[in-house]
Design a protein around this motif. Structure first.
Motif: not given
Length: 878
Positions: A787-798, A817-829
């Motif tokens: 109300a009155s834009k004094r604030g906000s509430i939000g939900l985001a997923a990545e 020679s090199q093969v480097n595989v990085n796995h980042l478990y960065n799902s987020n809510l």
């Protein structure tokens, strides 16, 4: 004149009033925008500029003309885009109208004879009426300089609603309005920079501009030693919720420090410019991070005080696999490693500032900023090493199991005191000082385990670093006639870098003792820089804007390294001097099209992580060590760009080229002491040539639905030295093309609801010895205003589909020679909440501000430093 004497004169010039100018292109006409509007203005905005929106009578046509200039009654600055209505004194109704341009000028033509008055109006100012006057046939009437008084009222609440473009282009920069981005709330600055055109942020938070990490990152025009230590670390300390805009300057003028080969990124945080007492609360909770921020401010009369604090805790899992082959004489060694990690970083930032008006034309401001970073990581490393010939690698040499606790800790303090005196509009003098200090601890402790998990031994690396800077700067600018600006200034920077390192080893029990193969040592590195510059801006009647200048910098270095047996070893690093010219040209065409061209030369000095001689073997298969003998790199940049507004779509396209000599980059070589290990260090490789293009657009599908995005691409050729099979240095080269892009869509809905979708990708990036892998990210967010834009509430997923992001990096040289595989478990809510408490009234005049900005230090990865922000169109740096 000797270099030493010239350096002394430049430094002394600071105390005698030698000065620098903040350029204000907006004073000199429409800089980079089309006729009658600022650059980046959308079609709807241009319509507001050129059409009078009041109710009018049918205006009869004639050949009369009225001109004038609108200025602020307090500051004397031009009032941009104010409304001027032509009122018929008989009917008391408006029959024509216009708006003032970016310089405050206005004009109305083709006026019929009659009796009239003018009415001036703009938000934040009182309406003002002129005296009645008469227009006869052929009358040309100049109303002169019209002063508008501020409208100062006490309000219970102020609600300002605007739809500024997400991306704006100005004559010297691109501006990304981050406060319109909802999916990054609860994140940090690196989350925001991923959305900015021309920028790329990798999984570690390292930032690239058009494929180069040789950039300078500023915070409110100010440098920080923590940025010099690590750009990625610094960005994680800046909350996304506090960022107002991100400015990208690809062709800096001579007034900027010569550092930063690719350009400048200036992060502008939100500032409250109203009177009263306020408190803002920002909070968020998510699967990977939670944050809490409190910011308050108080302003009354001539004094303003602000106090803020922000904290963020993160938690994330990651894993990686490493498969590399190394040639040792006629034999090959193959290493296979699997690593799992759990990260628990905590970041904080606390600020205290005040400003005070000493007099009507003088102001004093001071700020203290404290930042902290506590990055704690637990790793498990399982490594097998095999040997044999090219056809068979089946002889097991070793099996290792390590539990590693890594601690990357830092704290930084920035203190500045700035004085500004204004003599008349656009003529001012400033003195700026800043002290900055960062303490950086990069330690690890490892348990060496047997095949069944029993403790066999222990290892510890202690590495403490400090980076100090003391800067004095003075600037002066003055207009020459109505279409020219002269700027000159000087600066002195005293910089001290210290690194102390120690390796300890021990058995499963007892005390840890110094490792005889890695004795303690230290590095003391001092750098003194003296600089002076001059810059000249000229705007022609045909709307050409020329800005030319040159900057001279002298750098003196003394370095001393304490190595084995406490032997002091002076490093012979010669002093150097550089003259760095710059030329920028822009031309406004009909139809809202702008052409710009630029050339500049830049310097990139090595940063703390490139210089640090500590051998970081937290992962003994991938060892990191700096090189204190690095020299700076020099880059010549050229750029050509065009921007235009077609109906409701804004488009910007640019071509660019860079030629870098003595380029600083990462080099990988096999270890002489650890089987299968690779040492990564930094060297001045030689030559790097880059050509590329980028294009982005911003369009309004409807009044509430907008879409923007873009593509970036470049081709690079690199040539340098590395180690051959016989142990001697050989010349190698590599070429490649990289492609990246982003797409964002925003939708405003009824009852305060809004939604946003964002996606980003970066293709494989060529390196001297291989290719860095590609990666992507996407996010979806919704928000509801309270109300009155004094604030906000939000939900985001990545990254909510699948199982995280995978990045595959390859490395190829004559011996490995090199093969480097990085796995980042960065799902987020994440769930976010903001609320504002307080009572505010309009401030009666804009605040004055100046600040030190150093842009000369290279950061992590292959790049890093650059400095100070250009002045926004229409005013000083903000």
């Amino acid at each position: 004149m000797s270099k030493q004497l010239l350096f002394l004169l430049l430094t002394l010039g600071l105390w005698s009033g030698l000065t620098e100018i903040r350029t204000t292109y907006a004073q000199f006409g429409p800089p980079g925008g089309g006729p009658g509007g600022p650059p980046g203005m959308g079609q709807d905005d241009r319509r507001k500029k050129t059409e009078f929106t009041g109710t009018t009578e049918d205006a009869p046509k004639g050949n009369g003309k009225i001109t004038g200039l609108l200025v602020d009654s307090t500051s004397g600055k031009p009032v941009e885009f104010a409304t001027i209505a032509l009122i018929n004194t008989k009917t008391n109704k408006p029959i024509d109208g216009t708006t003032s341009d970016a310089k405050g000028n206005f004009s109305m033509t083709k006026l019929a004879p009659g009796n009239y008055r003018l009415q001036y109006s703009f938000i934040g100012y009182k309406n003002k009426d002129s005296q009645a006057f008469t227009i006869d046939k052929g009358t040309v009437l100049n109303m002169g300089s019209v002063k508008l008084p501020a409208d100062i009222r006490t309000l219970n609440e102020v609600v300002v609603t605007g739809q500024a473009a997400l991306i704006e282009e100005k004559v010297d920069r691109l501006v990304f309005n981050a406060d319109k981005d909802m999916t990054s709330k609860g994140g940090d600055a690196s989350d925001v920079l991923k959305r900015v055109p021309m920028l790329s942020v990798d999984l570690d938070g390292n930032v690239s501009l058009r494929g180069s990490q040789n950039i300078r990152v500023l915070i409110n025009n100010k440098p920080s030693t923590i940025v010099a230590s690590s750009v990625a670390d610094a960005l994680k300390q800046i909350p996304a919720d506090m960022i107002k805009t991100v400015e990208v300057i690809t062709s800096p003028s001579a007034k900027y420090d010569a550092e930063g080969a690719a350009g400048i990124i200036n992060i502008v945080t939100k500032k409250i410019t109203l009177h009263g007492l306020t408190l803002n609360v920002d909070a968020g909770a998510g699967l990977r991070a939670s944050n809490l921020g409190l910011n308050g401010s108080y302003r009354q009369g001539k004094l303003g005080i602000s106090l803020g604090g922000f904290g963020r805790a993160m938690y994330n899992r990651a894993s990686s696999t490493l498969d590399q082959t190394t040639l040792v004489g006629t034999q090959q060694q193959r290493t296979s490693q699997q690593t799992t990690a759990f990260d628990k970083p905590v970041f904080g930032q606390y600020t205290l500032g005040f400003d005070y008006d000493l007099a009507k034309n003088q102001s004093l401001s001071a700020n203290v900023r404290y930042g902290t970073r506590n990055f704690v990581q637990q790793q498990q490393q399982f490594t097998n090493t095999y040997s044999g010939n090219a056809s068979s690698l089946d002889s097991l040499l070793s099996m290792t199991n390590r539990d590693v606790d890594r601690k990357d800790l830092s704290n930084s303090v920035d203190m500045n005191l700035d004085y500004v005196r204004t003599f008349k509009p656009q003529q001012e003098w400033s003195i700026s000082t800043q002290y900055s200090r960062t303490g950086l601890t990069n330690n690890f402790y490892a348990d060496l385990l047997g095949q069944t998990g029993e403790l066999l031994g222990r290892q510890q690396n202690l590495n403490n670093n400090t980076n100090k800077e003391l800067t004095f700067q003075t600037d002066y600018q003055t207009p020459i006639k109505k279409n020219q600006l002269l700027e000159f200034g000087g600066k002195a920077i005293m910089r001290q870098v210290d690194s102390r390192y120690q390796y300890l080893i021990g058995s499963s029990t007892g005390s840890l003792l110094n490792d005889p193969n890695n004795l303690p040592g230290s590095l003391a590195y001092s750098q003194n820089i003296g600089a002076g510059y001059i810059s000249y801006t000229y705007v022609t009647p045909s709307k050409f804007t020329f800005k030319v200048g040159t900057r001279y910098e002298h750098t003196g270095i003394t370095a001393n390294q304490v190595t084995e047996q406490s032997t002091s070893k002076p490093l012979n690093i010669p002093s150097y001097s550089n003259l760095v010219p710059s030329v920028n040209v822009s031309k406004s065409l009909k139809g809202g099209t702008t052409l710009k061209a630029g050339y500049n030369r830049r310097i990139q000095r090595p940063g703390l992580q490139q210089l640090n001689p500590n051998v970081n073997a937290a992962n003994p298969q991938m060892i990191m060590v700096g090189n204190p003998n690095l020299s700076p790199e020099l880059t010549d940049n050229v750029e050509l760009s065009m921007s235009s507004t077609i109906k409701k779509t804004y488009i910007n396209a640019a071509l660019f080229g860079r030629l870098t000599n003595n380029a600083i980059t990462q080099i990988r070589i096999p270890s002489d002491s650890i089987a299968g290990a690779i040492i990564t260090t930094y060297q001045n490789i030689g030559v790097q040539r880059t050509v590329g293009a980028n294009i982005f657009f911003n369009t309004s599908i409807t009044s509430k639905w907008s879409v923007n995005g873009g593509l970036d691409s470049y081709y690079v050729y690199m040539q340098g030295l590395t180690q051959g099979a016989d142990g001697k240095s050989i010349t190698i080269s590599n070429t490649g093309v990289s492609l990246g892009g982003r797409l964002m869509s925003q939708l405003q809905m009824n009852k305060g609801w809004s939604a946003q979708l964002f996606s980003f990708f970066r293709g494989p990036s060529p390196q001297l010895q291989g290719t860095m892998g590609s990666f992507y990210m996407y996010s979806l967010g919704v928000r509801k205003d309270l109300a009155s834009k004094r604030g906000s509430i939000g939900l985001a997923a990545e990254n909510f589909v699948g199982n995280g992001v995978i990045m595959r990096t390859t490395l190829n040289t004559p011996v490995l020679s090199q093969v480097n595989v990085n796995h980042l478990y960065n799902s987020n809510l994440k769930l976010t909440f903001t609320y504002r408490i307080g009572k505010m009234t309009f401030e009666d005049k804009p605040r004055k501000s100046r600040s030190v900005s150093n842009d000369d230090v290279k950061g992590e990865g292959d790049g890093g430093g650059q400095q100070q922000q250009a002045a926004p169109a229409g005013g000083r740096p903000k």
